[in-house]
Design an enzyme around this catalytic site. Structure first.
Site, short mmCIF file in Angstrom:
data_model
loop_
_atom_site.label_atom_id
_atom_site.label_comp_id
_atom_site.label_asym_id
_atom_site.label_seq_id
_atom_site.Cartn_x
_atom_site.Cartn_y
_atom_site.Cartn_z
N GLU A 265 17.16 93.62 -10.04
CA GLU A 265 16.57 94.13 -8.80
C GLU A 265 17.43 95.28 -8.27
OE1 GLU A 265 14.23 94.16 -6.71
OE2 GLU A 265 12.98 92.35 -6.87
N ASN B 287 17.44 90.43 1.05
CA ASN B 287 16.89 90.93 -0.22
C ASN B 287 17.12 92.43 -0.31
OD1 ASN B 287 15.53 90.70 -2.66
ND2 ASN B 287 13.51 90.82 -1.73
N ASP C 228 11.93 79.49 2.09
CA ASP C 228 12.58 79.08 0.84
C ASP C 228 11.59 79.26 -0.31
OD1 ASP C 228 13.97 77.94 -1.24
OD2 ASP C 228 14.59 76.17 -0.13
N ASN D 267 10.24 93.90 1.56
CA ASN D 267 10.94 94.06 0.29
C ASN D 267 11.38 95.51 0.13
OD1 ASN D 267 11.87 93.53 -2.38
ND2 ASN D 267 10.29 91.99 -2.66
N ASP E 119 6.48 95.04 -4.43
CA ASP E 119 7.88 94.61 -4.52
C ASP E 119 8.77 95.84 -4.31
OD1 ASP E 119 10.36 93.41 -5.26
OD2 ASP E 119 9.34 92.00 -6.56
#
Length: 299
Positions: A17, A100, A118, A150, A212
């Site tokens: 990522e 993130n 979660d 994201n 994403d």
């Protein structure tokens, strides 16, 4: 649409990522080996550092020091000139799950998303925040009500931030205010209404795309990794697909534009995003292809 030729730049990782092109190399976080790496265009890899609580988003302060989102303890780490890691900011009180991806602006302000729930243990979906961490380590919520914020991007003029909402079936945008706050949310692209459900499976089944990571280009289009569609798409503002690259059995979960001319599209690929699967089988890889329009904005 033309067919792009894909090649593998690096492989043998768990789940990559946070792809970033920086100082002549592609930087990335590998979740489940807890490492940040940098790879050049010949595939030579350097391990930059280890992050025990799982690295994700990457960015740089104006003085060149690296910021890393440490997911599980919900902290930003800062890599000093001697290579040591220190705590830059603690976001734990303002976030609803693992932190993130993020984007860092020209002033060194980091805009950080978080899961909100979660994910890996099947908890109900909850909307959540974007937190801004300032260069002095102070933190504040600058947006709320987002469904898994994201990949985030700042336009070249520094005026607008665009945020992919992975399980929200939309991409949002905000004006960046002079003090670093964010104005009201509006749609950059809306792919359709979702049912009133907190069940992730229901939301995914009703979604046209799972935005994403990605990259902004010089025509104002976004390359968006589709976390549920095993593809990456180039989108015009409003959501029209300008180009699609299908990747077979591999999903795409992050992307970056880079290379000497900004026209190399790097993609983080893996069969899925399920933690148990990715820990067990190091199938993550970085794919690369050439595209027509170069990178713009941040990251």
């Amino acid at each position: 649409m033309q067919k792009r030729e894909l090649s593998v730049l690096a492989s043998g990782y768990t789940y990559l990522e946070g792809l970033r092109w920086h100082e002549g190399r592609l930087w990335a976080s590998d979740f489940y080996t807890g490492q940040v790496i940098a790879v050049d265009l010949d595939g030579r890899v350097e391990r930059i550092c280890e992050v025990p609580q799982q690295p994700s988003g990457l960015g740089w302060l104006p003085d060149g020091r690296l910021l890393i989102a440490s997911m599980k303890d919900r902290k930003l780490l800062r890599r000093e000139a001697d290579g040591s890691l220190v705590e830059h900011a603690d976001l734990s009180a303002l976030t609803g799950g693992h932190i993130n991806d993020m984007v860092v602006d020209a002033q060194g302000r980091a805009y950080v998303g978080n899961f909100g729930f979660d994910l890996m243990n099947g908890a109900p979906v909850r909307n959540t925040t974007i937190v801004r961490a300032d260069p002095d380590g102070s933190c504040r919520v600058v947006a709320d009500g987002l469904c898994f914020p994201n990949g985030s991007f700042i336009t070249p003029d520094g005026a607008v931030m665009i945020v992919n909402e992975t399980f929200g079936n939309r991409i949002s945008e905000f004006d960046i205010l002079p003090d670093g706050g964010l104005g009201p949310r509006r749609d950059w692209a809306d792919f359709g209404p979702l049912p009133a459900s907190d069940d992730l499976g229901v939301l995914i089944a009703a979604s046209a795309i799972g935005p994403d990571g990605g990259a902004l280009d010089a025509e104002g289009a976004l390359w968006v990794a589709d976390a549920i569609g095993k593809r990456i798409v180039r989108l015009a503002r409003g959501g029209r697909i300008l180009e699609q690259i299908d990747t077979g059995e591999f999903g795409i979960f992050a992307a970056a534009l880079g290379g000497p001319d900004g026209r190399s599209l790097f993609m983080a690929a893996a069969p899925d995003f399920i933690e148990a699967n990715r820990r067990a089988r190091p199938e993550g890889r970085i794919l690369v292809t050439r595209v027509d329009v170069p990178h713009a904005g941040r990251p």
